[in-house]
Design a protein around this motif. Structure first.
Motif, PDB file in Angstrom:
ATOM      1  N   ASP A   7       0.828  -1.212   0.000  1.00  0.00           N
ATOM      2  CA  ASP A   7       0.000   0.000   0.000  1.00  0.00           C
ATOM      3  C   ASP A   7       0.858   1.256   0.000  1.00  0.00           C
TER       4      ASP A   7
ATOM      5  N   ALA B  81       2.409   1.726  -3.477  1.00  0.00           N
ATOM      6  CA  ALA B  81       1.431   2.259  -4.420  1.00  0.00           C
ATOM      7  C   ALA B  81       1.174   3.746  -4.168  1.00  0.00           C
ATOM      8  N   GLU B  82       1.110   4.116  -2.900  1.00  0.00           N
ATOM      9  CA  GLU B  82       0.900   5.523  -2.554  1.00  0.00           C
ATOM     10  C   GLU B  82       2.074   6.375  -3.034  1.00  0.00           C
TER      11      GLU B  82
ATOM     12  N   GLU C 246      -3.635  -3.963  -7.880  1.00  0.00           N
ATOM     13  CA  GLU C 246      -4.919  -3.549  -7.301  1.00  0.00           C
ATOM     14  C   GLU C 246      -4.767  -2.258  -6.501  1.00  0.00           C
ATOM     15  N   ALA C 247      -3.681  -2.174  -5.727  1.00  0.00           N
ATOM     16  CA  ALA C 247      -3.456  -0.972  -4.917  1.00  0.00           C
ATOM     17  C   ALA C 247      -3.227   0.251  -5.806  1.00  0.00           C
TER      18      ALA C 247
ATOM     19  N   GLU D 216      -1.440  -7.837  -5.997  1.00  0.00           N
ATOM     20  CA  GLU D 216      -1.839  -6.921  -4.922  1.00  0.00           C
ATOM     21  C   GLU D 216      -1.372  -5.502  -5.219  1.00  0.00           C
ATOM     22  N   LEU D 217      -0.172  -5.374  -5.787  1.00  0.00           N
ATOM     23  CA  LEU D 217       0.337  -4.063  -6.146  1.00  0.00           C
ATOM     24  C   LEU D 217      -0.515  -3.441  -7.243  1.00  0.00           C
TER      25      LEU D 217
ATOM     26  N   ALA E  95      -6.572   1.340  -7.442  1.00  0.00           N
ATOM     27  CA  ALA E  95      -7.439   2.055  -6.512  1.00  0.00           C
ATOM     28  C   ALA E  95      -7.069   3.525  -6.417  1.00  0.00           C
ATOM     29  N   ARG E  96      -5.821   3.844  -6.648  1.00  0.00           N
ATOM     30  CA  ARG E  96      -5.359   5.229  -6.546  1.00  0.00           C
ATOM     31  C   ARG E  96      -5.420   5.964  -7.890  1.00  0.00           C
TER      32      ARG E  96
ATOM     33  N   LYS F 291       3.371 -10.649  -4.936  1.00  0.00           N
ATOM     34  CA  LYS F 291       2.755  -9.380  -4.558  1.00  0.00           C
ATOM     35  C   LYS F 291       2.359  -8.534  -5.767  1.00  0.00           C
TER      36      LYS F 291
END
Length: 424
Positions: free
Chosen positions: A62, A65-66, A89-90, A86-87, A93-94, A83
């Protein structure tokens, strides 16, 4: 041997962007202590720096990604392939409907971004896994801001073979200090390098008193906030031993002319003594953003990169000789550095395994360096004239890790048995 930094008055330049805009930076290990502080520095100086790519191990997806979204990077790399989804997706989302940055995943991902188009690569990875990215950045002609001391320790001859004079700017606070202090004279005028050590949380304790310290005790560093491995290395002073080897490799100063002095306040980060008796010290309050700014911005300084001293306030600076009986790691590191070859890789890998064993309660504190010394002794002396290869380093590390685990388990079992018998 040649001086890896050559003349620090001269700055290697490999500008790959046009137009004279912000300097393009790649940050390896972006979610760690060095990486997050580097990003803080970049965000406060958008006219000077822009980040084109990030890499991280994958433990803090997270945050990665931020960072990628805030910095608008072209590429994001994660070492753990599991990962990658998951990366993605993160990031999605942003970014929403915006195009996502390129995503790289796998053990070679950091190496790939290290050779990507940029001016400077900041290697903030922890451990010897930073060697391949270090070599990739140098071979691609990038300026390397080096915080990953292990890659130089384990692969010194390999790094020196590909680095151009001045291509490496050290980011360790001690080596950034030496780099700056060396500007005060010619290399022929240098008598001694003085590397300072805070002494860690156990300064003043005897070897016997160190036998019962816990991981919680060792993780409570008095002046620096660092990751667990580096913090334990600071407590054993293995970190200082590694820095002595690094200073030898960077500046081609013989080991007998590199001294370690304990300085609890961590204000003076290192010193250079010249042949006329003068000593130049580089001093700032303990804050890694200063050395990071040197690595990213040299030969120009970054205004207000880190806090300065308030000279209107009284302060006391203390210096003490190193207690080599309680902390034998520095002497061991000098020996290992003198051996050369794969010995430093063995030293570093064995230490990483022993730190893990200590943190998990399987090895006593004093057992860390004692076990490392045993592994180094078993490894023996490299054959004279043997050329080092990456394969040699990897094989030596694999053997050292396995042997260190075996010896740590044996020592841990003996310690547990002795403790049980003492309580009976």
């Amino acid at each position: 041997m040649t001086d890896l930094l050559a003349d620090p008055h001269l700055r290697y330049s490999a500008d790959t962007h046009a137009g004279g805009g912000p300097r393009e930076i790649v940050i390896l290990g972006s979610t760690g202590s060095i990486g997050t502080q580097a990003i803080d520095l970049v965000l406060r100086n958008p006219e000077r720096f822009t980040v084109t790519a990030l890499s991280a191990a994958g433990g803090r997806v997270d945050l990665l990604a931020e960072q990628a979204h805030r910095l608008r990077v072209r590429t994001v790399a994660v070492a753990r392939e599991d990962k990658a989804a998951e990366l993605r997706e993160a990031l999605a989302a942003r970014y929403g409907a915006e195009p996502l940055p390129e995503i790289l995943a796998g053990p070679d991902a950091a190496t790939e971004v290290a050779r990507s188009e940029c001016h400077t690569v900041l290697n903030g990875i922890t451990g010897s896994i930073g060697l391949a990215p270090t070599l990739a950045a140098l071979e691609a002609g990038r300026t390397l801001a080096l915080a990953n001391k292990e890659s130089l320790i384990v692969g010194g001859p390999l790094v020196k073979a590909v680095a151009k004079p001045g291509q490496i700017i050290p980011v360790d606070s001690e080596h950034a200090a030496l780099f700056q202090a060396l500007l005060g004279g010619t290399r022929a005028e240098v008598r001694k390098l003085v590397v300072t050590a805070s002494g860690g949380p156990f300064r003043g304790r005897t070897k016997a008193e160190l036998a019962s310290v816990t991981p919680q005790d060792a993780l409570a560093h008095p002046t620096w906030s660092m990751g667990p491995v580096i913090t334990i290395n600071s407590a054993t002073l293995v970190n200082k031993g590694l820095e002595v080897i690094e200073a030898h490799l960077l500046y081609d100063i013989p080991f007998e002319r590199i001294e370690v002095v304990v300085h609890p306040q961590s204000y003076v980060h290192s010193m250079v003594e010249f042949t006329d008796g003068s000593t130049l010290a580089q001093a700032t309050p303990p804050d890694m953003r200063g050395p990071i700014a040197i690595g990213l911005g040299w030969p120009e300084r970054v205004p207000d990169a880190a806090p300065a001293f308030d000279w209107s306030q009284a302060s006391t600076w203390e210096f003490f000789p190193l207690d080599e009986e309680a902390f034998p790691s520095v002497a061991l590191a000098r020996h290992v550095g003198s051996l050369g070859g794969t010995a430093p890789a063995v030293f570093n890998a064995a230490n990483e395994e022993c730190v893990d064993a200590f943190l998990s309660g399987k090895l006593p504190f004093n057992g860390i360096v004692d076990t490392v010394a045993e592994v180094v002794a078993e490894h023996g002396t490299p054959a004279a004239g043997t050329l080092l290869t990456v394969s040699d380093v990897l094989q030596a590390e694999t053997w050292a890790r396995a042997r260190a685990r075996e010896l740590a388990a044996r020592t841990g079992a003996r310690t547990a048995k002795a403790t049980t018998e003492a309580r009976a």
